[in-house]
Design a protein around this motif. Structure first.
Motif, PDB file in Angstrom:
ATOM      1  N   ASP A 162       3.058  -7.495  -1.683  1.00 52.62           N
ATOM      2  CA  ASP A 162       4.327  -8.558  -1.660  1.00 52.62           C
ATOM      3  C   ASP A 162       4.357  -8.974  -0.287  1.00 52.62           C
ATOM      4  OD1 ASP A 162       7.111  -9.444  -1.277  1.00 52.62           O
ATOM      5  OD2 ASP A 162       7.440  -8.474  -3.282  1.00 52.62           O
ATOM      6  N   LYS A 163       4.306 -10.396  -0.414  1.00 55.14           N
ATOM      7  CA  LYS A 163       4.109 -11.141   0.914  1.00 55.14           C
ATOM      8  C   LYS A 163       5.518 -10.856   1.726  1.00 55.14           C
ATOM      9  CE  LYS A 163       1.210 -14.721  -0.752  1.00 55.14           C
ATOM     10  NZ  LYS A 163       0.797 -14.190  -1.885  1.00 55.14           N
ATOM     11  N   GLN A 164       6.560 -10.730   1.107  1.00 50.03           N
ATOM     12  CA  GLN A 164       7.760 -10.596   1.693  1.00 50.03           C
ATOM     13  C   GLN A 164       8.286  -9.054   2.225  1.00 50.03           C
ATOM     14  OE1 GLN A 164       7.825 -12.948  -0.805  1.00 50.03           O
ATOM     15  NE2 GLN A 164       7.728 -14.316   0.908  1.00 50.03           N
ATOM     16  N   LEU A 165       7.614  -8.212   1.355  1.00 50.17           N
ATOM     17  CA  LEU A 165       8.177  -6.618   1.492  1.00 50.17           C
ATOM     18  C   LEU A 165       7.027  -5.694   2.335  1.00 50.17           C
ATOM     19  CD1 LEU A 165      10.198  -6.253  -1.678  1.00 50.17           C
ATOM     20  CD2 LEU A 165      10.952  -6.921   0.519  1.00 50.17           C
ATOM     21  N   ASP A 166       5.808  -6.107   1.942  1.00 46.63           N
ATOM     22  CA  ASP A 166       4.710  -5.197   2.194  1.00 46.63           C
ATOM     23  C   ASP A 166       4.000  -5.669   3.685  1.00 46.63           C
ATOM     24  OD1 ASP A 166       5.220  -3.433  -0.134  1.00 46.63           O
ATOM     25  OD2 ASP A 166       3.949  -4.900  -1.153  1.00 46.63           O
ATOM     26  N   PRO A 167       4.043  -4.939   4.579  1.00 46.32           N
ATOM     27  CA  PRO A 167       3.210  -5.203   6.013  1.00 46.32           C
ATOM     28  C   PRO A 167       1.719  -5.025   5.609  1.00 46.32           C
ATOM     29  CG  PRO A 167       4.191  -3.034   5.979  1.00 46.32           C
ATOM     30  CD  PRO A 167       4.730  -3.721   4.818  1.00 46.32           C
ATOM     31  N   ILE A 168       1.052  -5.512   6.486  1.00 51.84           N
ATOM     32  CA  ILE A 168      -0.589  -5.204   6.398  1.00 51.84           C
ATOM     33  C   ILE A 168      -0.714  -3.867   6.514  1.00 51.84           C
ATOM     34  CG2 ILE A 168      -2.675  -5.849   7.550  1.00 51.84           C
ATOM     35  CD1 ILE A 168      -1.859  -8.427   8.258  1.00 51.84           C
ATOM     36  N   PRO A 169      -1.440  -3.338   5.444  1.00 54.10           N
ATOM     37  CA  PRO A 169      -1.762  -1.645   6.089  1.00 54.10           C
ATOM     38  C   PRO A 169      -2.240  -1.553   7.163  1.00 54.10           C
ATOM     39  CG  PRO A 169      -2.643  -2.784   3.580  1.00 54.10           C
ATOM     40  CD  PRO A 169      -2.207  -3.707   4.614  1.00 54.10           C
ATOM     41  N   ASN A 170      -2.155  -0.346   7.890  1.00 56.08           N
ATOM     42  CA  ASN A 170      -2.529  -0.032   9.189  1.00 56.08           C
ATOM     43  C   ASN A 170      -2.677   1.611   9.460  1.00 56.08           C
ATOM     44  OD1 ASN A 170       0.144   1.130   9.073  1.00 56.08           O
ATOM     45  ND2 ASN A 170       0.849   0.661  11.293  1.00 56.08           N
ATOM     46  N   SER A 171      -2.930   2.114   8.335  1.00 57.12           N
ATOM     47  CA  SER A 171      -3.117   3.768   8.339  1.00 57.12           C
ATOM     48  C   SER A 171      -4.601   3.852   8.349  1.00 57.12           C
ATOM     49  CB  SER A 171      -2.452   4.469   7.514  1.00 57.12           C
ATOM     50  OG  SER A 171      -2.998   4.468   6.041  1.00 57.12           O
ATOM     51  N   GLY A 172      -5.115   4.953   9.121  1.00 57.59           N
ATOM     52  CA  GLY A 172      -6.446   5.263   9.158  1.00 57.59           C
ATOM     53  C   GLY A 172      -7.073   5.743   7.718  1.00 57.59           C
ATOM     54  N   ALA A 173      -6.034   6.475   6.945  1.00 56.83           N
ATOM     55  CA  ALA A 173      -6.225   6.872   5.864  1.00 56.83           C
ATOM     56  C   ALA A 173      -6.480   5.882   4.787  1.00 56.83           C
ATOM     57  CB  ALA A 173      -5.087   7.912   5.275  1.00 56.83           C
ATOM     58  N   PHE A 174      -5.849   4.816   4.851  1.00 55.02           N
ATOM     59  CA  PHE A 174      -6.083   3.786   4.022  1.00 55.02           C
ATOM     60  C   PHE A 174      -7.443   2.973   4.451  1.00 55.02           C
ATOM     61  CE2 PHE A 174      -6.274  -0.888   3.589  1.00 55.02           C
ATOM     62  CZ  PHE A 174      -5.720  -1.017   1.951  1.00 55.02           C
ATOM     63  N   TYR A 175      -7.751   2.754   5.476  1.00 56.02           N
ATOM     64  CA  TYR A 175      -9.058   2.085   5.938  1.00 56.02           C
ATOM     65  C   TYR A 175     -10.366   2.728   5.641  1.00 56.02           C
ATOM     66  CZ  TYR A 175      -6.261  -1.873   7.007  1.00 56.02           C
ATOM     67  OH  TYR A 175      -5.281  -3.150   7.012  1.00 56.02           O
ATOM     68  N   ARG A 176     -10.300   3.827   5.835  1.00 59.03           N
ATOM     69  CA  ARG A 176     -11.265   5.078   5.505  1.00 59.03           C
ATOM     70  C   ARG A 176     -11.804   4.833   4.097  1.00 59.03           C
ATOM     71  NH1 ARG A 176      -9.057   8.664   9.411  1.00 59.03           N
ATOM     72  NH2 ARG A 176      -7.846   9.607   7.897  1.00 59.03           N
ATOM     73  N   VAL A 177     -10.760   5.013   3.167  1.00 58.38           N
ATOM     74  CA  VAL A 177     -11.162   4.500   1.569  1.00 58.38           C
ATOM     75  C   VAL A 177     -11.335   3.003   1.472  1.00 58.38           C
ATOM     76  CG1 VAL A 177     -10.327   4.630  -0.567  1.00 58.38           C
ATOM     77  CG2 VAL A 177      -9.657   6.587   1.107  1.00 58.38           C
ATOM     78  N   PHE A 178     -10.694   2.411   1.858  1.00 59.35           N
ATOM     79  CA  PHE A 178     -10.879   0.700   1.834  1.00 59.35           C
ATOM     80  C   PHE A 178     -12.127   0.250   1.994  1.00 59.35           C
ATOM     81  CE2 PHE A 178     -10.484  -3.899   3.079  1.00 59.35           C
ATOM     82  CZ  PHE A 178      -9.996  -4.203   2.013  1.00 59.35           C
ATOM     83  N   ILE A 179     -12.801   0.723   3.517  1.00 59.53           N
ATOM     84  CA  ILE A 179     -14.171   0.212   3.833  1.00 59.53           C
ATOM     85  C   ILE A 179     -15.085   0.742   3.005  1.00 59.53           C
ATOM     86  CG2 ILE A 179     -15.674   0.559   5.993  1.00 59.53           C
ATOM     87  CD1 ILE A 179     -12.988   0.274   7.612  1.00 59.53           C
TER      88      ILE A 179
END
Length: 356
Positions: free
Chosen positions: A253-270
């Protein structure tokens, strides 16, 4: 996707070869603390372009740069040591559906200009003259501009400026044209302006991809391997990452959700982005050596031998990340001495090539 599949369907399929493997690290850096038909596109038999005995000895850099590179893509100083937020979990769920084929990625990857497959086929034809190639290039204004620009770059050190497309084609040669056409073909995938995250990261991912391709070309050339397959692998290894960023723009959500910044997220995302790269490239029917190299990035097996291109891609990927981090002053000098890499010929050559 069928257009790209047709484009590369019969280009440069090589045998798998093996190389010595080194332990890989994840993002936390533990070791350093309307398309033409296929018959229209491909009418030649597959070729075996592997050379020598296929065995190469290639060491990974002693330091991996992922933990600095990926935060830089999104203007973050570092990833936070946090658990997944609800919005991050939502993105990863959508990404998982994309990787496993439950969600189509066809709307996220653009098609290429019609002239590209025709020109690629012509470049394989040794009987084609420079004049004939020049006539094909003139059908695409973007290609014309890029050929002239590259021919007049400092790399070629011409005393007089080249304005004739035929002279430029002869100067670049077939290897140079292969690289140029591939770069022009794939640039639109990395230049999509679809949302905040993509706008932020796209140009940076493309810079890394270009540099990775140049380093792959150099490393393959040094070892007598197929230079174009190597260049192609470096150029497209991040296609899944770009699709992932586009998906992030769609889900958040462009208004409510910030850009993800957790290492837990990016380990899976990458990890998912690498798996998606492999899926897309496999669907495009890329050369077997390229598919295997991308698969080895997506599904690393610590104790397994790698293909020659998998070994080259791994090293080139780190060289390209280091080069960008040094250039953008995002590498902590108290932790990493970039001068240690200056003895590596392909890293030194990358410093020269990126200026042209």
């Amino acid at each position: 996707m069928s257009f790209l599949k047709n484009l590369f369907g019969r280009l440069l399929h090589g045998n798998r070869v093996r190389a010595r493997d080194d332990e890989r690290d994840e993002i936390d850096d533990r070791d350093s603390s309307s398309s033409p038909s296929e018959d229209d596109i491909a009418s030649e038999p597959d070729e075996d372009t592997s050379e020598g005995d296929g065995s190469i000895d290639l060491e990974l850099p002693p330091i991996r740069f992922d933990r600095w590179f990926y935060p830089w893509l999104l203007d973050l100083s570092a990833f936070a040591d946090l658990s997944l937020s609800q919005s991050e979990a939502h993105v990863l769920d959508a990404f998982e559906q994309l990787v496993t084929g439950q969600k189509s990625s066809s709307t996220l990857v653009p098609r290429l200009p019609m002239v590209i497959p025709q020109l690629m086929r012509s470049l394989k034809d040794e009987t084609m003259t420079g004049a004939q190639l020049a006539r094909q290039i003139t059908r695409d204004p973007v290609l014309v501009g890029e050929v002239i620009r590259v021919a007049n770059s400092p790399y070629y050190r011409r005393a007089r400026k080249i304005s004739n497309i035929e002279q430029a084609v002869v100067l670049l040669g077939r290897d140079g044209l292969h690289q140029l056409v591939a770069r022009v073909a794939f640039y639109p995938i990395f230049n999509l302006k679809s949302g905040h995250v993509t706008n932020l990261a796209a140009a940076r991912v493309w810079m890394q991809s270009e540099r990775c391709a140049l380093a792959c070309h150099c490393l393959a050339e040094q070892r007598g391997q197929d230079v174009f397959s190597a260049y192609l692998a470096g150029l497209v290894a991040n296609v899944g990452l770009m699709v992932g960023f586009r998906l992030m723009d769609q889900v958040l959500d462009k208004q409510l959700d910030p850009i993800p910044n957790s290492g837990a997220f990016y380990r899976v995302f990458i990890e998912r982005s690498r798996q998606l790269s492999h899926r897309i490239i496999d669907e495009w029917n890329f050369p077997e050596s390229v598919i295997q190299a991308i698969d080895e990035q997506a599904n690393p097996e610590p104790n397994a031998a790698r293909s020659w291109l998998g070994a080259i891609l791994d090293v080139a990927d780190q060289y390209a990340k280091l080069n960008l981090l040094v250039e953008k002053r995002r590498l902590p000098e108290d932790e990493v001495d970039a001068a240690m890499f200056m003895s590596e010929p392909c890293y030194r050559r990358l410093l020269i090539d990126v200026q042209n």
